[in-house]
Structure formats: C-alpha cells, structure tokens
Design an enzyme around this catalytic site. Structure first.
Site, PDB file in Angstrom:
ATOM      1  N   TYR A 138      39.560  32.383  43.209  1.00 40.48           N
ATOM      2  CA  TYR A 138      40.050  31.207  42.499  1.00 40.48           C
ATOM      3  C   TYR A 138      38.946  30.612  41.614  1.00 40.48           C
ATOM      4  O   TYR A 138      37.798  30.461  42.037  1.00 40.48           O
ATOM      5  CB  TYR A 138      40.559  30.142  43.466  1.00 40.48           C
ATOM      6  N   SER A 143      53.599  29.543  45.778  1.00 36.56           N
ATOM      7  CA  SER A 143      54.558  29.216  44.712  1.00 36.56           C
ATOM      8  C   SER A 143      55.874  28.747  45.328  1.00 36.56           C
ATOM      9  O   SER A 143      56.959  29.205  44.968  1.00 36.56           O
ATOM     10  CB  SER A 143      54.795  30.425  43.788  1.00 36.56           C
ATOM     11  N   GLU A 173      60.095  27.020  34.009  1.00 34.70           N
ATOM     12  CA  GLU A 173      60.970  27.747  33.099  1.00 34.70           C
ATOM     13  C   GLU A 173      62.317  27.041  32.954  1.00 34.70           C
ATOM     14  O   GLU A 173      62.772  26.367  33.882  1.00 34.70           O
ATOM     15  CB  GLU A 173      61.209  29.180  33.611  1.00 34.70           C
TER      16      GLU A 173
END
Length: 291
Positions: free
Chosen positions: A50, A204, A212
């Site tokens: 990360y 997620s 989206e």
C-alpha cells in the site's frame, strides 16, 4: 481453524490513507486511529504494497506517538505481491512466496508498523508457483517466534486453501464481496469459510455503487431509495448490512478515510435487514429474480 484474536466486526482499511489516496500526515493518522477506536473499530487492515510500500511506515510512526496500547488494537497485513514502483527493483508485477521472502516481509512490516507482532498475516494473492511446504516453514517459524498470531490468505479459492492446509491451517480469507460483486457466494468461497470456521473478510465491501453509474447501480439505487426510509439508514449502511447478513459472518473492510463515514459504518451492525429486503437488493444487483 479458529482465529485466536478478537477482531472487530468492522475493519478499517488503510490503503487510501497514504499516497494512494488522502496522503494523511502523521498527526492526521494519529487522530484517525483514535477516532476508529472511539467508535469501536479496533482492527486495521494493511498490506506491504500500500502506498508503494510506504503506508505501513506512515501508520507505524503515528501509532508510536499515539499513546494507544498495542493490546487495544489488531493489525492485519499482507505480503507476497512484488509491485513495480520506486521502492522495488521488480521489472514486472509478480508474486513471491519462498520461505526467506515471507520471513523478510514480516520482519519489514514489524519494523514499519512499530510492533513486535502481527495479529493476522495474509498471503495477498495466490501464485501459480507457490508451494505449501515452503509457505508452511515460514509460517511455523514466525508463529513459534511470536511474530505472527493468526495466518490466513486473501483472494484464494477453496482449492488453493485446501492445498495450503495440507501442511498449515488457514484461519481466514479476505476476498472481494459486495452487493455489486458477489460471486464468492456461488463459487464455494464463502461456503468454505462456513464449513471450516474460517474468518471471512470482505474488501471493497461497498462495491462499485459509489464509483460507477450503470444499469446495475441504477437498479440498486431505486431499491435503496425505498429501504433508506424504512430503516432510517444511509445507502452505505444498507450496503454493509447486506454483506453483514451473510451466514459466513463476514467482516467488511471499510476503505474510507473520512471519519464520519467510518463512524456511520459501525451503525450498520445495528441494522437487521428483513429476509425479503435482502433479496430485493440481490434482485436489483442481478437484474432478475432468483431462479
């Protein structure tokens, strides 16, 4: 394989705290650590890559100055991805799981995070070249030295876990799981977690809903518009509640670095989605009723 540490049901992900996102200062990370603990989130999810191999050290510097006792939080980190960036000499992205490298990665994570042990070490992604004996030698050595407590994987299939478990127990699997991406409900991944008492973690966990605009997210939005009123909850809370209802006892990893949204995510634990409402959202995601 049962886990040995007491991880919070909501896990905060640190991927966007550094150069891949908010670029938080040491003082801001310190403040965010305290905020998470104050709202009941005690588990922090990391990976060595990360921020191009910089986030762990940023977090560690803040943690060292925070005054927080190590026993009051749990640290998850991952290793195995060789990411192409300034910090590495890798010419191409690949995976590495030989014994020496796993041990070296953990030692570096311990140094970066300013801690004597990692609560949960995960192999970040499966490699076609990984061998269970090589992995097990590293894990048993690290465990015997008290440098890791629990061992698990991320993004592994049940058959890949079965291969690893021929030589070393796997206590958890962190996979992509959300209302918009839920194939792990159907490919045996979450079944495997239930069957083998593995800790299921979802990265997620809000999916693509806020990222989206397409036919799927439009259908979900229409359904959420009705349910937010019924449950007096926000859209992201209901998306988390949908994940939380799965019988695999999934621990969502919440990726936001916004304090208000972190606090709101904990309230999702109090939402008890009715059975038919859960399927209303599933239908919206799939675009058709269940068979």
């Amino acid at each position: 394989m049962k886990i040995t540490q007491n991880y919070s049901r909501i896990i905060v992900g640190t991927m966007t705290w550094g150069s891949w996102g908010k670029n938080l200062s040491t003082a801001e990370i310190d403040k965010l650590i305290h905020h998470c603990l104050n709202v009941g989130i005690t588990t922090f999810d990391h990976a060595d890559i990360y921020g191009g191999y910089t986030n762990e050290a940023m977090f560690g510097a803040a943690f060292a100055n925070s005054g927080v006792s190590r026993e009051n939080l749990q640290l998850i980190t991952k290793c195995g991805i060789q990411y192409v960036c300034d910090a590495r000499e890798a010419k191409i992205g690949h995976y590495q799981y030989n014994k020496e490298y796993i041990i070296e990665s953990v030692h570096q994570s311990l140094k970066n995070l300013k801690t004597d042990y990692i609560d949960f070490l995960l192999l970040h992604r499966p490699s076609p070249l990984m061998h269970p004996l090589e992995i097990s030698e590293a894990i048993y050595q690290l465990k015997s030295q008290g440098k890791i407590i629990d061992f698990g994987v991320s993004n592994f299939t049940p058959s890949q876990i079965q291969m690893i478990e021929t030589v070393v127990p796997v206590a958890g699997n962190q996979v992509e799981f959300s209302l918009t991406q839920n194939t792990v409900m159907y490919d045996g991944t979450l079944d495997d977690c239930i069957t083998n008492k593995r800790m299921a973690m979802a990265w997620s966990s809000l999916g693509s809903y806020f990222k989206e605009t397409n036919e799927q997210t439009k259908r979900i939005k229409d359904s959420l518009n009705q349910l937010t009123k019924k449950y007096n909850a926000t859209e992201d809370q209901l998306l988390l509640a949908w994940v939380l209802k799965h019988p695999a006892n999934v621990h969502p990893v919440v990726g936001t670095a916004t304090p208000e949204r972190i606090a709101a995510s904990v309230n999702a634990l109090d939402i008890k989605l009715e059975l038919e409402d859960w399927f209303v959202l599933l239908k919206a995601s799939q675009g058709h009723p269940v068979p």
